[in-house]
Write a protein that holds these residues in place. Structure first.
Motif, PDB file in Angstrom:
ATOM      1  N   ILE A 249       0.951  -0.828   0.093  1.00 57.42           N
ATOM      2  CA  ILE A 249      -0.004  -0.725   0.369  1.00 57.42           C
ATOM      3  C   ILE A 249       0.532   1.248  -0.359  1.00 57.42           C
TER       4      ILE A 249
ATOM      5  N   TYR B 118       6.539  11.505   9.651  1.00 53.25           N
ATOM      6  CA  TYR B 118       6.443  12.249   8.232  1.00 53.25           C
ATOM      7  C   TYR B 118       6.105  13.226   8.326  1.00 53.25           C
TER       8      TYR B 118
ATOM      9  N   TYR C  46       5.792   3.280  13.323  1.00 54.83           N
ATOM     10  CA  TYR C  46       5.182   3.525  13.595  1.00 54.83           C
ATOM     11  C   TYR C  46       3.743   3.837  13.816  1.00 54.83           C
TER      12      TYR C  46
ATOM     13  N   ARG D  43       2.348   0.523  13.506  1.00 50.06           N
ATOM     14  CA  ARG D  43       2.457  -0.508  11.616  1.00 50.06           C
ATOM     15  C   ARG D  43       4.219  -0.804  12.108  1.00 50.06           C
TER      16      ARG D  43
ATOM     17  N   HIS E 144       9.287   0.726   8.304  1.00 54.56           N
ATOM     18  CA  HIS E 144       9.191   1.291   6.971  1.00 54.56           C
ATOM     19  C   HIS E 144      10.243   2.306   6.309  1.00 54.56           C
TER      20      HIS E 144
ATOM     21  N   HIS F 124       8.781   3.754   2.365  1.00 55.47           N
ATOM     22  CA  HIS F 124       7.917   3.861   1.447  1.00 55.47           C
ATOM     23  C   HIS F 124       8.628   3.937   0.331  1.00 55.47           C
TER      24      HIS F 124
HETATM   25  C1  MBD Z   1       1.455   5.222   7.410  1.00 56.93           C
HETATM   26  O1  MBD Z   1       2.775   5.879   8.102  1.00 56.93           O
HETATM   27  C2  MBD Z   1       1.280   4.224   6.707  1.00 56.93           C
HETATM   28  O2  MBD Z   1       2.083   4.174   6.118  1.00 56.93           O
HETATM   29  C3  MBD Z   1       0.271   3.894   6.234  1.00 56.93           C
HETATM   30  C4  MBD Z   1      -0.566   2.487   5.880  1.00 56.93           C
HETATM   31  C5  MBD Z   1      -0.536   4.146   6.772  1.00 56.93           C
HETATM   32  C6  MBD Z   1      -0.353   4.879   7.961  1.00 56.93           C
HETATM   33  C7  MBD Z   1       0.280   5.646   8.832  1.00 56.93           C
END
Ligand code: MBD
Ligand code: FE
Length: 276
Positions: A100, A159, A193, A214, A217, A219
């Motif tokens: 995603i 972020y 996160y 989460r 990761h 992206h």
């Molecule tokens: C995130 O950093 C993320 O990667 C997703 C899919 C949803 C919320 C925050």
């Protein structure tokens, strides 16, 4: 730093979506009717099966109103729905696995050739990380002039653009590959996160006794002329949430193999793009 509120994060994610995505579709009325009917039937079945009460129906209404008020439709949908859209969209690919995009991509990050140091604060916290690899076609040909677009959160899990007080392009950048398809990016290792817990999405998570995490990761979007772009994420072994990502976006093929190197880590990942 000042706290990132769900309302502020959600509002920026909603604004971002409205600015960047084409939300018109030429879906024919028969298909709109079928999709809407099937979703509604699934809701009706759930109500019958669970004998849902008026109090629960009103709680749902109040919650849906709040998702919009908090600007959290992008967050909620990307966390709980997007993974299946991605599964369907990328089912026919033989190149790199996608996953995603999530709500925090911003197009147009600073661009470098072959090697990039992502924009970061002079005192950016976190383990220095070098990320490098090669972009290839499915037949193994290396792709010169492919673009690797990367974005990730900081060592506190925030972020740039979606939390206050972070420079605009912090930990976001693009690099084009060299004549052997190679690229190299210097950054810091992102933290796990936690999605905002003070908005509507967080309220659902608490009410259901789920967790909001989460795994850490990176992206990425990787593109090259004549090839299908891929949107994906890369993960770190040993993260406590690799097996229960709230967004269901982890795949075994997307696991990195970090090596310690000097005062930081070195990670390598090669991408394979399907033909367009
Ligand atoms: C995130 O950093 C993320 O990667 C997703 C899919 C949803 C919320 C925050
Ligand atoms: Fe993310």
């Amino acid at each position: 730093m000042t706290n990132a509120t769900a309302a502020a994060t959600g509002a920026s994610a909603t604004e971002r979506f409205q600015a960047d995505k084409t939300h018109t579709s030429d879906t024919p009325p028969e298909r709109v009717g079928q999709l809407a009917r099937e979703v509604l039937e699934a809701v009706h079945d759930t109500i019958r099966k669970n004998q849902v009460s008026y109090a629960e129906y009103d709680a749902l209404k109040a919650w849906l109103i709040r998702v919009g008020a908090d600007g959290e439709w992008p967050l909620f949908l990307d966390v709980f729905v997007e993974h299946v859209v991605e599964e369907v969209a990328n089912a026919g690919r033989s190149g790199s696995k996608g996953t995603i995009e999530g709500p925090f991509y911003v197009p147009g990050a600073p661009l470098s050739e072959v090697e990039a140091t992502l924009p970061m604060r002079p005192d950016e916290k976190g383990t220095p990380m070098t990320f490098h690899g090669v972009v290839r076609a499915v037949d193994g040909t290396t792709l010169d002039g492919a673009e690797v677009d990367i974005w990730h959160c900081d060592d506190d899990g925030f972020y740039a653009r979606f939390a206050p007080g972070i420079p605009e392009w912090n930990l976001r950048g693009r690099v084009t590959t060299g004549d052997k398809g190679q690229f190299l990016i210097r950054t810091i290792q992102p933290a796990p996160y936690q999605i905002p817990t003070d908005g509507a999405t967080g309220a659902l998570i608490r009410a259901a006794n789920w967790h909001a995490w989460r795994p850490a990761h990176l992206h990425l979007k990787v593109t090259a002329p004549g090839h299908l772009p891929i949107t994906t994420q890369l993960y770190f072994p040993g993260d406590p949430h690799n097996n229960d990502d709230i967004a269901s976006a982890v795949k075994p093929e997307l696991m990195l193999d970090p090596r310690s190197s000097g005062d930081g880590v070195d990670v390598e990942y090669d991408f394979v793009l399907d033909p367009a």
